[in-house]
Design a protein around this motif. Structure first.
Motif, PDB file in Angstrom:
ATOM      1  N   ILE A   1       0.847  -1.202   0.000  1.00 46.98           N
ATOM      2  CA  ILE A   1       0.000   0.000   0.000  1.00 46.98           C
ATOM      3  C   ILE A   1       0.877   1.244   0.000  1.00 46.98           C
ATOM      4  O   ILE A   1       1.825   1.349   0.781  1.00 46.98           O
ATOM      5  CB  ILE A   1      -0.918   0.014   1.249  1.00 46.98           C
ATOM      6  CG1 ILE A   1      -1.832  -1.206   1.277  1.00 46.98           C
ATOM      7  CG2 ILE A   1      -1.714   1.312   1.327  1.00 46.98           C
ATOM      8  CD1 ILE A   1      -2.789  -1.301   0.145  1.00 46.98           C
ATOM      9  N   ASN A   2       0.527   2.201  -0.857  1.00 46.38           N
ATOM     10  CA  ASN A   2       1.236   3.485  -0.844  1.00 46.38           C
ATOM     11  C   ASN A   2       0.260   4.588  -0.423  1.00 46.38           C
ATOM     12  O   ASN A   2      -0.943   4.362  -0.286  1.00 46.38           O
ATOM     13  CB  ASN A   2       1.897   3.775  -2.196  1.00 46.38           C
ATOM     14  CG  ASN A   2       0.904   3.891  -3.334  1.00 46.38           C
ATOM     15  OD1 ASN A   2      -0.192   4.412  -3.167  1.00 46.38           O
ATOM     16  ND2 ASN A   2       1.285   3.399  -4.500  1.00 46.38           N
ATOM     17  N   SER A   3       0.785   5.783  -0.241  1.00 50.42           N
ATOM     18  CA  SER A   3      -0.030   6.899   0.244  1.00 50.42           C
ATOM     19  C   SER A   3      -1.188   7.223  -0.687  1.00 50.42           C
ATOM     20  O   SER A   3      -2.297   7.542  -0.241  1.00 50.42           O
ATOM     21  CB  SER A   3       0.842   8.139   0.447  1.00 50.42           C
ATOM     22  OG  SER A   3       1.774   7.913   1.475  1.00 50.42           O
ATOM     23  N   SER A   4      -0.964   7.140  -1.979  1.00 53.40           N
ATOM     24  CA  SER A   4      -2.009   7.446  -2.948  1.00 53.40           C
ATOM     25  C   SER A   4      -3.180   6.469  -2.844  1.00 53.40           C
ATOM     26  O   SER A   4      -4.344   6.875  -2.873  1.00 53.40           O
ATOM     27  CB  SER A   4      -1.425   7.418  -4.363  1.00 53.40           C
ATOM     28  OG  SER A   4      -2.417   7.642  -5.317  1.00 53.40           O
ATOM     29  N   MET A   5      -2.885   5.190  -2.697  1.00 54.68           N
ATOM     30  CA  MET A   5      -3.933   4.170  -2.567  1.00 54.68           C
ATOM     31  C   MET A   5      -4.749   4.401  -1.292  1.00 54.68           C
ATOM     32  O   MET A   5      -5.981   4.303  -1.306  1.00 54.68           O
ATOM     33  CB  MET A   5      -3.312   2.771  -2.505  1.00 54.68           C
ATOM     34  CG  MET A   5      -2.561   2.365  -3.731  1.00 54.68           C
ATOM     35  SD  MET A   5      -1.513   0.951  -3.339  1.00 54.68           S
ATOM     36  CE  MET A   5      -2.188  -0.233  -4.468  1.00 54.68           C
ATOM     37  N   LEU A   6      -4.050   4.718  -0.219  1.00 52.67           N
ATOM     38  CA  LEU A   6      -4.720   4.928   1.054  1.00 52.67           C
ATOM     39  C   LEU A   6      -5.581   6.191   1.003  1.00 52.67           C
ATOM     40  O   LEU A   6      -6.722   6.192   1.477  1.00 52.67           O
ATOM     41  CB  LEU A   6      -3.680   5.029   2.166  1.00 52.67           C
ATOM     42  CG  LEU A   6      -4.194   4.898   3.584  1.00 52.67           C
ATOM     43  CD1 LEU A   6      -4.895   3.561   3.805  1.00 52.67           C
ATOM     44  CD2 LEU A   6      -3.061   5.073   4.569  1.00 52.67           C
ATOM     45  N   GLN A   7      -5.057   7.239   0.411  1.00 54.52           N
ATOM     46  CA  GLN A   7      -5.817   8.478   0.295  1.00 54.52           C
ATOM     47  C   GLN A   7      -7.111   8.251  -0.476  1.00 54.52           C
ATOM     48  O   GLN A   7      -8.177   8.717  -0.072  1.00 54.52           O
ATOM     49  CB  GLN A   7      -4.992   9.566  -0.382  1.00 54.52           C
ATOM     50  CG  GLN A   7      -5.767  10.866  -0.515  1.00 54.52           C
ATOM     51  CD  GLN A   7      -4.915  12.029  -0.939  1.00 54.52           C
ATOM     52  OE1 GLN A   7      -3.696  12.001  -0.821  1.00 54.52           O
ATOM     53  NE2 GLN A   7      -5.555  13.070  -1.429  1.00 54.52           N
ATOM     54  N   THR A   8      -7.031   7.514  -1.567  1.00 53.90           N
ATOM     55  CA  THR A   8      -8.220   7.225  -2.365  1.00 53.90           C
ATOM     56  C   THR A   8      -9.274   6.502  -1.530  1.00 53.90           C
ATOM     57  O   THR A   8     -10.462   6.825  -1.600  1.00 53.90           O
ATOM     58  CB  THR A   8      -7.842   6.385  -3.600  1.00 53.90           C
ATOM     59  OG1 THR A   8      -6.938   7.145  -4.401  1.00 53.90           O
ATOM     60  CG2 THR A   8      -9.059   6.024  -4.421  1.00 53.90           C
ATOM     61  N   ALA A   9      -8.850   5.550  -0.714  1.00 53.55           N
ATOM     62  CA  ALA A   9      -9.795   4.797   0.128  1.00 53.55           C
ATOM     63  C   ALA A   9     -10.462   5.694   1.167  1.00 53.55           C
ATOM     64  O   ALA A   9     -11.661   5.578   1.420  1.00 53.55           O
ATOM     65  CB  ALA A   9      -9.073   3.644   0.810  1.00 53.55           C
ATOM     66  N   PHE A  10      -9.701   6.612   1.759  1.00 52.73           N
ATOM     67  CA  PHE A  10     -10.256   7.459   2.812  1.00 52.73           C
ATOM     68  C   PHE A  10     -11.064   8.633   2.269  1.00 52.73           C
ATOM     69  O   PHE A  10     -11.898   9.186   2.979  1.00 52.73           O
ATOM     70  CB  PHE A  10      -9.148   7.917   3.768  1.00 52.73           C
ATOM     71  CG  PHE A  10      -8.871   6.888   4.829  1.00 52.73           C
ATOM     72  CD1 PHE A  10      -9.435   6.986   6.080  1.00 52.73           C
ATOM     73  CD2 PHE A  10      -8.075   5.789   4.551  1.00 52.73           C
ATOM     74  CE1 PHE A  10      -9.211   6.019   7.050  1.00 52.73           C
ATOM     75  CE2 PHE A  10      -7.838   4.812   5.503  1.00 52.73           C
ATOM     76  CZ  PHE A  10      -8.410   4.932   6.765  1.00 52.73           C
TER      77      PHE A  10
END
Length: 83
Positions: A12-21
């Motif tokens: 998981i990278n920051s971009s993937m996590l941001q999209t989820a949140f």
């Protein structure tokens, strides 16, 4: 509101996590913490939501849920303690 996210898959990278949140409110910042030596994810992150309400909503909706195959922990981040 700043959130602490744990038990993340190492891919998981920051971009993937941001999209989820972003599904749960305005994401002000998102940072997956990397190991200083290897550069590999340490499996946790911090996400700052735009308001207390959005943060609480994200906790309610994401804590204990499966994200990319792992059940993640989402809670309010604790203030960094200074000695």
């Amino acid at each position: 509101m700043k959130l602490f996210i744990a038990q993340l898959d190492y891919a998981i990278n920051s971009s993937m996590l941001q999209t989820a949140f972003e599904d749960h409110g305005n994401v002000v910042s998102c940072k997956v913490v990397d190991d200083h030596i290897t550069g590999r994810s340490r499996g946790f992150a911090f996400v700052e939501m735009g308001s207390e309400e959005e943060g609480l909503n994200a906790i309610e909706q994401m804590h204990g849920k499966s994200f990319r195959g792992r059940e993640i922990v989402v809670r309010k981040a604790e203030e960094k303690r200074r000695s």
